[in-house]
Design an enzyme around this catalytic site. Sequence first.
Site, short mmCIF file in Angstrom:
data_model
loop_
_atom_site.label_atom_id
_atom_site.label_comp_id
_atom_site.label_asym_id
_atom_site.label_seq_id
_atom_site.Cartn_x
_atom_site.Cartn_y
_atom_site.Cartn_z
N HIS A 193 9.69 -84.94 59.79
CA HIS A 193 10.17 -83.59 60.08
C HIS A 193 10.35 -82.71 58.85
O HIS A 193 10.87 -81.60 58.97
CB HIS A 193 11.52 -83.63 60.80
CG HIS A 193 11.45 -84.19 62.18
ND1 HIS A 193 11.28 -83.41 63.30
CD2 HIS A 193 11.52 -85.46 62.62
CE1 HIS A 193 11.26 -84.18 64.37
NE2 HIS A 193 11.40 -85.43 63.99
N LYS A 229 19.99 -69.60 62.15
CA LYS A 229 19.49 -70.93 61.78
C LYS A 229 20.37 -71.45 60.65
O LYS A 229 21.20 -70.71 60.13
CB LYS A 229 18.03 -70.88 61.35
CG LYS A 229 17.71 -69.76 60.33
CD LYS A 229 16.24 -69.69 59.97
CE LYS A 229 15.39 -68.98 60.98
NZ LYS A 229 14.55 -69.85 61.77
N ARG A 230 20.17 -72.72 60.26
CA ARG A 230 20.91 -73.22 59.11
C ARG A 230 20.70 -72.29 57.91
O ARG A 230 19.62 -71.71 57.75
CB ARG A 230 20.43 -74.65 58.75
CG ARG A 230 20.88 -75.72 59.70
CD ARG A 230 22.39 -75.84 59.76
NE ARG A 230 22.95 -76.32 58.51
CZ ARG A 230 23.16 -77.60 58.23
NH1 ARG A 230 22.85 -78.53 59.11
NH2 ARG A 230 23.69 -77.96 57.08
N LYS A 245 14.86 -71.00 53.83
CA LYS A 245 14.75 -70.18 55.05
C LYS A 245 14.90 -68.69 54.73
O LYS A 245 14.65 -67.83 55.54
CB LYS A 245 15.79 -70.62 56.08
CG LYS A 245 15.55 -72.05 56.59
CD LYS A 245 16.55 -72.45 57.63
CE LYS A 245 16.44 -73.91 58.05
NZ LYS A 245 15.44 -74.14 59.12
N THR A 301 11.86 -74.20 65.63
CA THR A 301 11.85 -74.22 67.10
C THR A 301 12.53 -72.98 67.66
O THR A 301 12.23 -72.56 68.77
CB THR A 301 12.52 -75.49 67.66
OG1 THR A 301 13.69 -75.77 66.88
CG2 THR A 301 11.59 -76.68 67.63
N LYS A 335 11.89 -70.21 70.95
CA LYS A 335 12.91 -69.76 71.90
C LYS A 335 12.93 -68.23 71.98
O LYS A 335 12.99 -67.64 73.06
CB LYS A 335 14.29 -70.28 71.50
CG LYS A 335 14.40 -71.80 71.56
CD LYS A 335 15.64 -72.36 70.85
CE LYS A 335 15.47 -73.84 70.64
NZ LYS A 335 16.42 -74.41 69.67
#
Length: 811
Positions: free
Chosen positions: A355, A543-544, A549, A651, A655
């Site tokens: 992952h 998100k985290r 990111k 992911t 969504k």
Amino acid sequence: MFYIDKNTFKEDYLEKYIELHGEEFKFGNMRQKYEALGSLVRDYITKIKIENNKTNNHDNKQVYYFSMEFLLGRLLGSNLLNLGIRDICKEGLNELGIDLDELESFEQDQGLGNGGLGRLAACFLDSMASLNIPGHGCGIRYKYGFFEQKIINGSQVEAPENWLKCENVWEIRKPSNSQIVRFGGEVRMEKINGRLSFIHINYDPVLAVPYDTLIIGHENSAVNNLRLWSAEPVSNEFDFSSFSRGEYLKAIEYKNSVEAISNVLYPDNTFYEGQMLRLKQQYFFVSAGIQSIISNFKKHGGDIFNLNESIAIHINDTHPTLAIPELMRILLDEELLSWEDAWRITTSTISYTNHTIMAEALEKWPIEMFKKLLPRIYMIVNEINERFCKDLWDKYTYQWDKISRMAIMADGYIRMANLAIVGSYSVNGVAKLHTEILKKQVMSDFYYFYPNKFNNKTNGITHRRWLIKCNPQLSNLLKETIGDGWVKHPTDMEYLYKFKDDENIKDRLALIKKNNKIALSEFIKNNQGINIDTNSIFDVQVKRIHAYKRQVLNVLRIMNLYNQLIENPNLDIEPRTFIFAGKAAPGYYLAKKIIELINAIATKINNDRRVKDKIKVVFMENYRTSLAEIIIPAADISEQISTTTKEASGTSNMKFMMNGAITVATLDGANIEIKDQVSEENIIIFGLTEKEVLDYYSKGGYSSYDIYNNDIRINRILNDLVNGAYCNDKENFRAIYNHLLTYNDEFFDLRDFDSFVKAQDRVDKLYRDKSKWYSMSIINIAKSGIFSSDRTIYEYAKGIWDVPNSSCKDK
Ligand code: 26V
């Protein structure tokens, strides 16, 4: 299929209430009423399972999904939906004066995961059951889940997540299925009947007690199981004889050290630390899980030589890799098989998903620690390594570099990814680009050695939770427009495509989005006291919090926009609300500073009258599954802006798309596949390409200082980080400034800034043309079906687990 009429439901419910709380329903509070409903629903599912057991002949291949994390969120709503009794219950409860939606909010999220990896495991459970695949989860019942985030004076403060303080109605403790897991001690070797035997002595036993949560499929009466293990002292080790020997403190110490194993979820998913407790956690649940699978298999008369025909064991990342040596141990030491047979069986039973390519998350254990904690498992890993290195030598004689790169043990460490690849028959990445990077870069040695093991399985999300449950209005619009075939076959959502120019559907979609935005804004108003303009663009990044990111990139452009607005208060822009949410690992200093920065710009911008409410910034506290279910349906823009190559899949991108948001994205992870689905015109792509990023990494040549010196906007916003513009303490954001300049901007925020700003200008223009916007939105929804985890699980079942088609409904 399960059916219940309204009156029977009401009777059952009132009866359940009395049984559970020992008093009449009318005296109870909402939490008690939730508990009664949850328990009743659990009983219904249990009854279905018992019925199934009467007809099951245990011939179907069983899949076991091993994961350190399962981020289930709330279960009441999804269980009612899957049982097909949500409407009946809603009506029945109404008649009793209860609002089901309100009742649902009394359920505590089950948050036993960090982020994407844990939520993926939860989506997979839902899809396995819904596709009628006998697929069970195996993990740890952490007493404390992922911490609760509080924002105090703009900073993250962590509080323990004591989710079990209220009754968890979904689980059932199964003490009779407990297993003993052995730590420490020594291994004595002895010849018994001519066979070298390994006898583990002087070990510390730990009792693994399972708690089962039933997982029901969508309107198909399939019931699977999620088994989470809890660590307890072996009872006779903590008895009164200890006290009488005056060893009271020792006994307490033993109890505490055992219970520590399942006490807390590690709250970091990007930085690996070689902690003994984490190794204990891993062996603990893997050993308990494998022992219980094998004993069950034998109880049903299975022939151990054909284990792989009846059982598939999947490991979610490297965390459960010890399943490989543990299965070997049982086959060798308990089943008395030869090494060759045991290895053949193990390597045809276990499969592995990677992952992340982030080197800092790759697990490796110091050999000395490992050996001490797991002496027999160590011997087996050592033997696996020796045999593997011999194979390498045969193929790559004298190529020492390659052999030492690929070895399972080297430099004093055991490398879990290497062990996982060698000991499993399938290795998959989670999006096309990610798999290619694994094959061509990160794991290229292994790919050339085992080309057939590697494959891609692009992630997915369960459309039941992430559309039907969280966005009922959109789900109903789909049903009215294209029927309900897509519920069972989500790729049929594509039938919506032909309505992309239908003004009526666009208007209805716009209204639904508006309603969802109103609901979110009310939530924000109630929780944070902030008023937001529901006509503004809801621009969301949840998100985290992590440097890769790039929440920082998002913040920089907001700072820039703010500067523009101050200079020109009449600047013609569409009003926007920037919504952030996410947790930082408690020890991740930079990420915590990023949260502070977001809150600092929010305070400044939201209180500056010159901005005239054209932009607003909101950081929502304590991001979790149930909060995502409110935020995502309300988003206009989905920010998926990681540095290309770094996000394995993502992911939340799927969504948002399924809920009609338009994605602003780099060509990273599954964003690429989203783009391929909707085509270039219906997604907003910006930033460096894979090749450009990889070239910078391999050839160098990047200087963030050059950009800082040449781009006046960047110059100004970076200076503002350290001149007191956003914080009285000028030094407060120095770490972010240094990250971008002194340490040369590891994730290319500055390099992508201009391209990102232009992308946002495109958003601004597009949003003004509502007809165009909602046409794009329809296309995104129509093309999102492929990202249902039903598709993903179908591919795992067919391509990895070899689950026969008879038990897996064809899509
Ligand atoms: C790693 C570690 C390292 C040691 C400490 C605890 C810990 C816990 C979890 C992890 C796993 C990190 C990998 C991960 O979460 N990957 C994410 O997986 C998602 C599902 O495949 C994917 O969508 C995200 O892109 C990816 O970052």
